[in-house]
Design an enzyme around this catalytic site. Structure first.
Site: not given
Ligand code: AMP
Ligand code: ZN
Length: 135
Positions: A99, A101
């Site tokens: 993903h 950001h």
């Molecule tokens: P990373 O640390 O790069 O793996 O980022 C994971 C991101 O996913 C974080 O910014 C979380 O806030 C976001 N996240 C986790 N679960 C969800 C969810 N159910 N819906 C939307 N965002 C999420």
């Protein structure tokens, strides 16, 4: 079947604030935003991170990121935007489905950027050579 929270969101098994979806990509609001309008752009095809993702998928995602970044910047009236992806737990990755950001930035948002350090010309040149060998 992989137990992956983003795959579950993609399959509409759990709710999320999805505002864009096509054959290859979804985009949704991050549940714990770093700034106002923090968005995640996610390929539908599961891969752990960027380094293990095929180029066709990356192409779909990066072109959509550009389009969404323009719309997002306009929507929240941002002065800039950080676009990043974490690869590996050591880099801060918590969800192991690729993903990106999209974090809108505002001149006075007070968010810190990465610290930079001085480096020796010799060390830089040596590292450049080593990377070149591994390409
Ligand atoms: P990373 O640390 O790069 O793996 O980022 C994971 C991101 O996913 C974080 O910014 C979380 O806030 C976001 N996240 C986790 N679960 C969800 C969810 N159910 N819906 C939307 N965002 C999420
Ligand atoms: Zn997944």
């Amino acid at each position: 079947m992989i137990d992956c929270i983003f795959c579950k969101i993609i399959n509409h098994e759990i709710p999320a604030d999805i505002f864009y979806e096509d054959e290859n990509v979804i985009a949704m609001m991050d549940i714990k935003p770093v700034s106002r309008g923090h968005v995640l752009v996610i390929p539908k095809k599961h891969s752990n991170d960027l380094l293990t993702t095929d180029d066709v998928t990356l192409h779909h995602v990066i072109t959509k990121i550009k389009e969404i970044a323009i719309a997002l910047t306009k929507t929240v009236n941002a002065q800039g935007i950080n676009i990043s992806t974490n690869n590996g737990a050591a880099a801060g990755q918590a969800v192991f489905h690729l993903h990106f950001h999209l974090i809108p930035r505002f001149s006075s948002d007070g968010l810190v950027s990465w610290p930079h350090h001085d480096s020796e010309p010799k060390t830089r040149a040596q590292l450049a050579e080593e990377i070149k060998k591994n390409l």
